[in-house]
Design a protein around this motif. Structure first.
Motif, PDB file in Angstrom:
ATOM      1  N   ASP A 117       0.837  -1.201   0.000  1.00 50.78           N
ATOM      2  CA  ASP A 117       0.000   0.000   0.000  1.00 50.78           C
ATOM      3  C   ASP A 117       0.873   1.253   0.000  1.00 50.78           C
ATOM      4  OD1 ASP A 117      -1.620   2.242   1.269  1.00 50.78           O
ATOM      5  OD2 ASP A 117      -3.166   0.700   1.076  1.00 50.78           O
ATOM      6  N   SER A 118       0.570   2.193  -0.883  1.00 49.59           N
ATOM      7  CA  SER A 118       1.410   3.379  -1.062  1.00 49.59           C
ATOM      8  C   SER A 118       1.448   4.285   0.156  1.00 49.59           C
ATOM      9  CB  SER A 118       0.912   4.183  -2.276  1.00 49.59           C
ATOM     10  OG  SER A 118      -0.400   4.655  -2.062  1.00 49.59           O
ATOM     11  N   ARG A 119       0.550   4.044   1.117  1.00 56.60           N
ATOM     12  CA  ARG A 119       0.493   4.883   2.316  1.00 56.60           C
ATOM     13  C   ARG A 119       1.297   4.312   3.476  1.00 56.60           C
ATOM     14  NH1 ARG A 119      -5.935   4.461   2.451  1.00 56.60           N
ATOM     15  NH2 ARG A 119      -5.259   2.336   1.934  1.00 56.60           N
ATOM     16  N   THR A 120       1.948   3.171   3.272  1.00 57.99           N
ATOM     17  CA  THR A 120       2.525   2.462   4.420  1.00 57.99           C
ATOM     18  C   THR A 120       4.029   2.241   4.317  1.00 57.99           C
ATOM     19  OG1 THR A 120       2.079   0.277   3.437  1.00 57.99           O
ATOM     20  CG2 THR A 120       0.329   1.254   4.795  1.00 57.99           C
ATOM     21  N   SER A 121       4.739   3.165   3.720  1.00 53.86           N
ATOM     22  CA  SER A 121       6.196   3.032   3.632  1.00 53.86           C
ATOM     23  C   SER A 121       6.813   3.018   5.031  1.00 53.86           C
ATOM     24  CB  SER A 121       6.782   4.199   2.834  1.00 53.86           C
ATOM     25  OG  SER A 121       8.182   4.226   2.943  1.00 53.86           O
ATOM     26  N   ALA A 122       7.498   1.931   5.366  1.00 50.76           N
ATOM     27  CA  ALA A 122       8.064   1.794   6.708  1.00 50.76           C
ATOM     28  C   ALA A 122       9.065   2.895   7.024  1.00 50.76           C
ATOM     29  CB  ALA A 122       8.726   0.427   6.849  1.00 50.76           C
ATOM     30  N   GLU A 123       9.892   3.263   6.044  1.00 50.87           N
ATOM     31  CA  GLU A 123      10.887   4.301   6.284  1.00 50.87           C
ATOM     32  C   GLU A 123      10.222   5.624   6.665  1.00 50.87           C
ATOM     33  OE1 GLU A 123      12.816   1.420   3.356  1.00 50.87           O
ATOM     34  OE2 GLU A 123      10.838   2.297   3.690  1.00 50.87           O
ATOM     35  N   LEU A 124       9.071   5.904   6.080  1.00 52.80           N
ATOM     36  CA  LEU A 124       8.385   7.157   6.375  1.00 52.80           C
ATOM     37  C   LEU A 124       7.640   7.107   7.696  1.00 52.80           C
ATOM     38  CD1 LEU A 124       6.951   8.148   2.855  1.00 52.80           C
ATOM     39  CD2 LEU A 124       8.980   9.033   4.005  1.00 52.80           C
ATOM     40  N   VAL A 125       6.828   6.062   7.906  1.00 54.09           N
ATOM     41  CA  VAL A 125       5.987   6.041   9.110  1.00 54.09           C
ATOM     42  C   VAL A 125       6.803   5.850  10.380  1.00 54.09           C
ATOM     43  CG1 VAL A 125       4.014   5.214   7.789  1.00 54.09           C
ATOM     44  CG2 VAL A 125       5.450   3.571   9.007  1.00 54.09           C
ATOM     45  N   GLU A 140      -5.530   6.684   8.825  1.00 52.80           N
ATOM     46  CA  GLU A 140      -6.208   7.950   9.079  1.00 52.80           C
ATOM     47  C   GLU A 140      -5.420   8.854  10.021  1.00 52.80           C
ATOM     48  OE1 GLU A 140     -10.127   7.116  10.442  1.00 52.80           O
ATOM     49  OE2 GLU A 140     -10.848   6.479   8.477  1.00 52.80           O
ATOM     50  N   THR A 141      -4.661   8.252  10.939  1.00 55.51           N
ATOM     51  CA  THR A 141      -3.947   9.042  11.947  1.00 55.51           C
ATOM     52  C   THR A 141      -2.434   8.996  11.810  1.00 55.51           C
ATOM     53  OG1 THR A 141      -3.803   7.230  13.548  1.00 55.51           O
ATOM     54  CG2 THR A 141      -5.817   8.575  13.576  1.00 55.51           C
ATOM     55  N   GLY A 142      -1.913   7.958  11.149  1.00 54.23           N
ATOM     56  CA  GLY A 142      -0.473   7.785  11.055  1.00 54.23           C
ATOM     57  C   GLY A 142       0.122   7.047  12.231  1.00 54.23           C
ATOM     58  N   ARG A 143      -0.693   6.667  13.190  1.00 53.95           N
ATOM     59  CA  ARG A 143      -0.184   5.986  14.400  1.00 53.95           C
ATOM     60  C   ARG A 143       0.002   4.497  14.174  1.00 53.95           C
ATOM     61  NH1 ARG A 143       0.331   6.822  19.699  1.00 53.95           N
ATOM     62  NH2 ARG A 143      -0.619   8.886  19.581  1.00 53.95           N
ATOM     63  N   VAL A 144       1.060   3.965  14.739  1.00 53.31           N
ATOM     64  CA  VAL A 144       1.292   2.528  14.753  1.00 53.31           C
ATOM     65  C   VAL A 144       0.985   1.996  16.142  1.00 53.31           C
ATOM     66  CG1 VAL A 144       2.991   0.682  14.559  1.00 53.31           C
ATOM     67  CG2 VAL A 144       3.014   2.566  12.918  1.00 53.31           C
ATOM     68  N   MET A 193       9.424  -7.017  12.482  1.00 54.24           N
ATOM     69  CA  MET A 193       8.080  -6.513  12.747  1.00 54.24           C
ATOM     70  C   MET A 193       7.178  -6.806  11.562  1.00 54.24           C
ATOM     71  SD  MET A 193       6.735  -2.710  13.776  1.00 54.24           S
ATOM     72  CE  MET A 193       5.104  -2.561  14.529  1.00 54.24           C
ATOM     73  N   VAL A 194       6.006  -7.381  11.846  1.00 50.70           N
ATOM     74  CA  VAL A 194       4.968  -7.570  10.839  1.00 50.70           C
ATOM     75  C   VAL A 194       3.981  -6.428  11.024  1.00 50.70           C
ATOM     76  CG1 VAL A 194       3.158  -9.065   9.941  1.00 50.70           C
ATOM     77  CG2 VAL A 194       5.255 -10.071  10.890  1.00 50.70           C
ATOM     78  N   LEU A 195       3.870  -5.585  10.020  1.00 54.05           N
ATOM     79  CA  LEU A 195       3.053  -4.381  10.126  1.00 54.05           C
ATOM     80  C   LEU A 195       1.849  -4.444   9.190  1.00 54.05           C
ATOM     81  CD1 LEU A 195       2.845  -1.508  11.380  1.00 54.05           C
ATOM     82  CD2 LEU A 195       4.116  -0.681   9.381  1.00 54.05           C
ATOM     83  N   GLY A 196       0.673  -4.626   9.773  1.00 52.45           N
ATOM     84  CA  GLY A 196      -0.556  -4.543   9.000  1.00 52.45           C
ATOM     85  C   GLY A 196      -1.040  -3.105   8.966  1.00 52.45           C
ATOM     86  N   HIS A 197      -2.131  -2.844   8.254  1.00 50.46           N
ATOM     87  CA  HIS A 197      -2.667  -1.490   8.248  1.00 50.46           C
ATOM     88  C   HIS A 197      -4.164  -1.506   8.036  1.00 50.46           C
ATOM     89  CE1 HIS A 197      -3.442  -0.883   3.854  1.00 50.46           C
ATOM     90  NE2 HIS A 197      -2.531  -1.821   3.729  1.00 50.46           N
ATOM     91  N   THR A 198      -4.819  -0.468   8.515  1.00 49.18           N
ATOM     92  CA  THR A 198      -6.261  -0.353   8.375  1.00 49.18           C
ATOM     93  C   THR A 198      -6.641  -0.135   6.909  1.00 49.18           C
ATOM     94  OG1 THR A 198      -6.165   2.035   8.785  1.00 49.18           O
ATOM     95  CG2 THR A 198      -6.491   0.614  10.698  1.00 49.18           C
TER      96      THR A 198
END
Length: 209
Positions: free
Chosen positions: A60-68, A199-203, A107-112
């Motif tokens: 997903d283009s909104r979930t770049s690990a380096e950015l978040v 929506e918030t950017g929070r992990v 880390m396994v990172l899912g997203h909403t």
């Protein structure tokens, strides 16, 4: 900020690696990005890399690990595939990251609002995507509380499946990679999960205080 070196990576602990990611996400949410000279980091990493973590996330283009997580060049191994699913190639990449390259955390990172999860809940079939989405099947089966409207339009159902998918991926890593399981048992690495809110950017770090 300078890139990680062999010395800083060696002194890193799994818990400190988690803290690095948590602090990075706080900076991201508060728009306080660390000042980095990326060209300098290109030069600093030209002869080697010493990432402290490997992060499996969605394409997903909104979930770049380096950015978040507000990380720079050479800081993390970023493994991306639709639905952050696990397969043999991804396991091999994780084993390289930790056993060969010295990373301290997986880390396994899912997203909403994950399109892959929604597609799997809707039983989408499309070329090679069909086989990928079937790997989300066990996460759907594990969600037994939802009796009706078990599809991508039911946000609560999708959320539960997304969470299950992260936990199942962690279980797969531990079950299918004796190398990583042994490293975790010896305290050399930790394997954790989390959820990124688009929506918030929070992990939300699962099981981490």
């Amino acid at each position: 900020m300078r890139t990680h070196t062999k010395e800083t990576q060696s002194s890193m602990t799994p818990d400190k690696a988690i803290q690095f990611l948590k602090e990075g996400n706080e900076r991201f949410m508060n728009n306080l990005k660390t000042n980095r000279n990326l060209l300098q980091q290109v030069n600093e990493t030209s002869t080697g890399q010493f990432p402290f973590a490997a992060i499996l996330s969605c394409i997903d283009s909104r979930t770049s690990a380096e950015l978040v997580f507000d990380q720079g060049l050479g800081d993390v191994f970023s493994i991306r595939v639709a639905g952050n699913i696990v397969n043999e190639d991804i396991l091999g990449s994780m084993e390289f990251a930790c056993n060969a390259a010295g990373s301290k955390l997986i880390m396994v990172l899912g997203h909403t609002k994950c399109g892959a999860i929604i597609g799997a809940c809707n039983h989408v079939e499309l070329g090679n995507l069909t086989g990928l989405l079937k790997k989300v099947g066990p996460a759907i089966e594990r969600e037994t509380a939802t009796k009706t409207e078990r599809n991508g339009k039911n946000l609560e159902f999708v959320t539960h499946v997304t969470e299950n998918n992260v936990h199942l991926a962690i279980e797969q890593i531990r079950k299918q990679s004796p190398i990583l399981t042994d490293m975790e048992r010896e305290g050399e690495i930790r394997i954790i999960g989390g959820m990124y809110d688009v929506e918030t950017g929070r992990v939300d770090f699962y099981g981490i205080g």
